[in-house]
Design an enzyme around this catalytic site. Structure first.
Site, PDB file in Angstrom:
ATOM      1  CE  LYS A  22      -0.305   6.434   3.634  1.00 12.32           C
ATOM      2  NZ  LYS A  22      -0.181   5.007   3.488  1.00 12.32           N
ATOM      3  CG  ASN A  23      -2.271   4.565   0.412  1.00 12.40           C
ATOM      4  OD1 ASN A  23      -1.325   4.726   0.972  1.00 12.40           O
ATOM      5  ND2 ASN A  23      -3.399   4.466   0.928  1.00 12.40           N
ATOM      6  NE  ARG A  92       0.722  -5.238   5.266  1.00  9.56           N
ATOM      7  CZ  ARG A  92       0.693  -6.409   5.323  1.00  9.56           C
ATOM      8  NH1 ARG A  92       1.313  -7.098   6.171  1.00  9.56           N
ATOM      9  NH2 ARG A  92       0.357  -7.177   4.357  1.00  9.56           N
ATOM     10  CB  CYS A 116       0.059  -4.309  10.075  1.00  9.78           C
ATOM     11  SG  CYS A 116      -0.592  -2.960  10.007  1.00  9.78           S
ATOM     12  NE  ARG A 121      -2.425  -4.231   5.985  1.00  5.75           N
ATOM     13  CZ  ARG A 121      -1.895  -2.984   5.816  1.00  5.75           C
ATOM     14  NH1 ARG A 121      -1.420  -2.055   6.581  1.00  5.75           N
ATOM     15  NH2 ARG A 121      -2.079  -2.413   4.318  1.00  5.75           N
ATOM     16  CG  ASP A 307      -7.017   3.908   4.539  1.00  5.14           C
ATOM     17  OD1 ASP A 307      -6.785   2.955   5.333  1.00  5.14           O
ATOM     18  OD2 ASP A 307      -6.295   3.882   3.329  1.00  5.14           O
ATOM     19  CB  ILE A 329     -11.083  -3.299   5.374  1.00  5.25           C
ATOM     20  CG1 ILE A 329     -12.431  -2.746   4.542  1.00  5.25           C
ATOM     21  CG2 ILE A 329     -10.227  -3.814   4.513  1.00  5.25           C
ATOM     22  CD1 ILE A 329     -12.822  -3.579   3.030  1.00  5.25           C
ATOM     23  NE  ARG A 399       3.665   4.505   8.086  1.00 10.01           N
ATOM     24  CZ  ARG A 399       3.536   3.253   8.116  1.00 10.01           C
ATOM     25  NH1 ARG A 399       2.907   2.587   9.196  1.00 10.01           N
ATOM     26  NH2 ARG A 399       3.241   2.595   6.792  1.00 10.01           N
TER      27      ARG A 399
END
Ligand code: EPU
Length: 420
Positions: A22-23, A92, A116, A121, A307, A329, A399
């Protein structure tokens, strides 16, 4: 709205194939704005987020066709260069249309993404990098308005308080490929998804070196052409499935993986007592030993991915002993903690640390998903909990995980969908 219902206690068994990342797919799709020629992107997962990106591209004048993982993008028209709040606020990653739009059309108006659930962020690094390329940036009524006469290459330091930023690196790199002269991005994000975007840009005719390292060098070109590209496998889905195998003490083979992208996770799981083969494109998860508690700190790549933090917390909940999971993070990315505690976990939150007192059992409960990875951690906990777990608000899961429910079903999990 649907919820996922899981009857815990099944050991997963069999083979499963990971979807495209996805990213990687999201910025690569955005990068097609840099050309008016046709682009074909393969292995794009069918997700809520990729569908949102299709809508944004259509609103920006692209024709987008999606068939069995293959996206064909052709140019229709681009007059306004405006990415609307309604679309950008739902995802985002939409903000990464800013760099290619201003790179190609010298103007863009893109909504600020707003808050978010996983943290503040900000987008200061995106804007700092773009300004350095001679782009005039103003904020008007919640939108970033970017204009430039000529984009000029520059030496840009993109490090922030929490390290590098993937999407800021992507945005600046996409604007810089059509700038005049040379750009050097220092403290660039090294994530494989950034390198994959750079590979796609190179196929389009961009001149980029050093991607995948903290220093990216870009020699601007005048035009980019269409290109065909296959996105890399999703390392976070792969990691989530690895933990699904371990948490259920199963025996599974995960295919379409690039093991080298999972170095930090595999290292931590081996420290905990798991062992994996040496193949680069598949991972067998089969652990007979009892796992040991471990301490984990999230960091930019190649460190342990934020993640994967929530999923690791779930695994440590059923691993006897004390583990400390530190989030560097997004220090507030702990929405899963309260829900896991409802399932009988013992997790104490102290600032950016989750202190997990692992026990042998969790018990099924109704829980609520709050963000993508938190949802995954609740599904994992449900797979091992005694009794029935129902995870509501699964649109978060949709998502970022393609067909997770059917993939887990094929591995023998008792998981199904019900109306809320
Ligand atoms: N940051 C700044 N200023 C900026 C941008 C970021 O200070 O201008 C900070 C953030 O506050 C954060 C860190 O830098 O502490 C990195 O966060 P950022 O918001 O930049 O992450 P991102 O590039 O927007 C990508 C992934 C995220 C993943 C992060 C970190 C995509 C589409 N998203 O976001 O993925 O968590 O990198 O690895 O690639 C997910 O898939 O669930 C997800 C959230």
């Amino acid at each position: 709205m649907d919820k996922l219902v899981i009857e815990g206690g099944c050991r997963l068994k069999g083979e499963v194939t990971v979807s495209g990342s996805k990213n990687s797919a999201l910025p690569i799709l955005a990068a097609t704005l840099l050309t008016e020629h046709t682009c074909i992107i393969k292995d794009v997962p069918n997700l809520r987020d990729t569908n949102t990106m299709f809508k944004i591209l259509r609103s920006l004048g692209k024709n987008v066709e999606f068939d069995k993982g293959v996206v064909t993008i052709t140019h229709a028209r681009c007059t306004e260069c405006v990415a609307d709040y309604k679309l950008v606020s739902t995802m985002r990653a939409s903000f990464c249309v800013l760099g290619p739009l201003v790179g190609k059309y010298k103007k863009a108006k893109v909504s600020l993404p707003g808050g978010c659930v996983i943290g503040v962020r900000p987008v200061d690094l995106h804007l700092k990098g773009l300004k350095a390329l001679n782009i005039d940036i103003t904020i008007e009524s919640g939108y970033v308005v970017a204009k430039a006469r000529i984009l000029k290459g520059a030496h840009i330091y993109l490090g922030g308080e929490y390290g590098s930023s993937v999407l800021a690196t992507d945005n600046v790199m996409m604007a810089a490929v059509l700038s005049q002269g040379k750009t050097v991005i220092e403290s660039a994000a090294c994530e494989p998804e950034v390198a994959d975007l750079a590979e796609f840009l190179i196929k389009m005719g961009a001149k980029i070196k050093g991607h995948g390292t903290p220093t990216i060098e870009i020699e601007g070109v005048r035009h980019l052409h269409g290109a065909e590209h296959k996105v890399i496998p999703d390392r976070i889905e792969a990691g989530t499935l690895v933990i699904a195998g371990l948490i259920t003490q199963g025996d599974i083979v995960i295919k379409n993986v690039l093991r080298r992208h999972l170095g930090a996770l595999i290292d931590k799981l081996e420290e905990s007592g798991a062992s994996f083969g040496r193949e680069d494109t598949l991972i067998r998860v089969h652990c007979k030993r009892r796992l040991k508690p471990i301490n984990v700190t999230t960091l930019p790549y190649p460190g342990f991915a934020t993640d994967m933090q929530a999923q690791m917390v779930s695994l440590m909940c059923v691993t006897k002993g004390i583990s400390v999971i530190t989030e560097k993070i997004y220090p507030d990315r702990f929405m899963h903690v309260a829900e896991l505690n409802r399932m009988g976990a013992h997790i104490q939150r102290e600032g950016p640390h989750a202190i997990v007192e692992g026990a042998a059992h969790l018990s099924g409960a109704p829980v609520m998903a709050s963000d993508l990875r938190a949802s995954a951690s609740l599904v994992l906990a449900g797979l091992v909990a005694k009794g029935i777990t129902s995870v509501s608000r699964i649109y978060h899961l949709e998502r970022g995980y393609e067909n997770l429910e059917s993939k887990l079903q094929k591995l023998g999990a008792k998981i199904w969908r019900e109306k809320e």
